[in-house]
Design a protein around this motif. Sequence first.
Motif, PDB file in Angstrom:
ATOM      1  N   PRO A  94       7.036 -67.495  52.403  1.00 16.67           N
ATOM      2  CA  PRO A  94       8.024 -67.871  53.417  1.00 16.67           C
ATOM      3  C   PRO A  94       7.362 -68.042  54.784  1.00 16.67           C
ATOM      4  O   PRO A  94       6.357 -67.384  55.086  1.00 16.67           O
ATOM      5  N   GLN A  95       7.919 -68.909  55.620  1.00 14.52           N
ATOM      6  CA  GLN A  95       7.339 -69.219  56.923  1.00 14.52           C
ATOM      7  C   GLN A  95       7.001 -67.970  57.728  1.00 14.52           C
ATOM      8  O   GLN A  95       5.979 -67.909  58.375  1.00 14.52           O
ATOM      9  N   TYR A  96       7.862 -66.973  57.693  1.00 15.26           N
ATOM     10  CA  TYR A  96       7.641 -65.775  58.506  1.00 15.26           C
ATOM     11  C   TYR A  96       7.338 -64.555  57.643  1.00 15.26           C
ATOM     12  O   TYR A  96       7.792 -63.454  57.924  1.00 15.26           O
ATOM     13  N   ALA A  97       6.528 -64.747  56.625  1.00 17.57           N
ATOM     14  CA  ALA A  97       6.184 -63.670  55.688  1.00 17.57           C
ATOM     15  C   ALA A  97       5.424 -62.524  56.346  1.00 17.57           C
ATOM     16  O   ALA A  97       5.381 -61.422  55.806  1.00 17.57           O
ATOM     17  N   LEU A  98       4.826 -62.764  57.496  1.00 16.04           N
ATOM     18  CA  LEU A  98       4.039 -61.717  58.156  1.00 16.04           C
ATOM     19  C   LEU A  98       4.763 -61.105  59.364  1.00 16.04           C
ATOM     20  O   LEU A  98       4.165 -60.328  60.109  1.00 16.04           O
ATOM     21  N   THR A  99       6.027 -61.437  59.533  1.00 15.90           N
ATOM     22  CA  THR A  99       6.780 -60.932  60.681  1.00 15.90           C
ATOM     23  C   THR A  99       6.734 -59.407  60.742  1.00 15.90           C
ATOM     24  O   THR A  99       7.033 -58.724  59.761  1.00 15.90           O
TER      25      THR A  99
END
Length: 187
Positions: A94-99
């Motif tokens: 997902p685009q923000y997998a490291l949020t």
Amino acid sequence: MATVLSVSGSPSATSRTARLLRHLDARLIAQGHEVTPLDVRDIPAEALLHADFGHPVITEVTGLFARADGVVIGTPVYKAAYSGLLKSLLDLLPQYALTGKTVLPLATGGTTAHVLAIDYALRPVLSSMGAGHIVQGWFTLDKDITVGDDGLLAVAPAAAEALVQVVDHFSAALGRTAPLAAAGRAA
């Protein structure tokens, strides 16, 4: 302590990068962290090459990223960039997998000409994926990593000392951010 996902982006089964990561994983475990190793080369090629977001292994890997407080990303450097195998995986997350996650980028390569690959190739991608804190990464020359006939890893003393400092800095950062990440997952 924190949950850490340790990702090797090397396509090689005899990878110095993967062996170095597993060596560093032991240090993190000794510091009380729970470490899950992930070798991207073990993910089915068809899932990566066909961008199969629904593949059970991709779904499982996405879950590993979601549950981690911190992520160590290790890659060999090819043509001044991180591996294509790692890129294939990062593209499926997902685009923000490291949020909200603390991230430690590590790279290995044959020449110091590739030392900036972490800052100019890998760091921007990790940042675009929402990493909460990207600690100072480290580049280790291939010649500083040797594997004996007994399979044991040896790292040249200067490189070993630098890696200890980088991993300890990552561990300390995890101690500050893991409670926040856990609270965010619970909410």
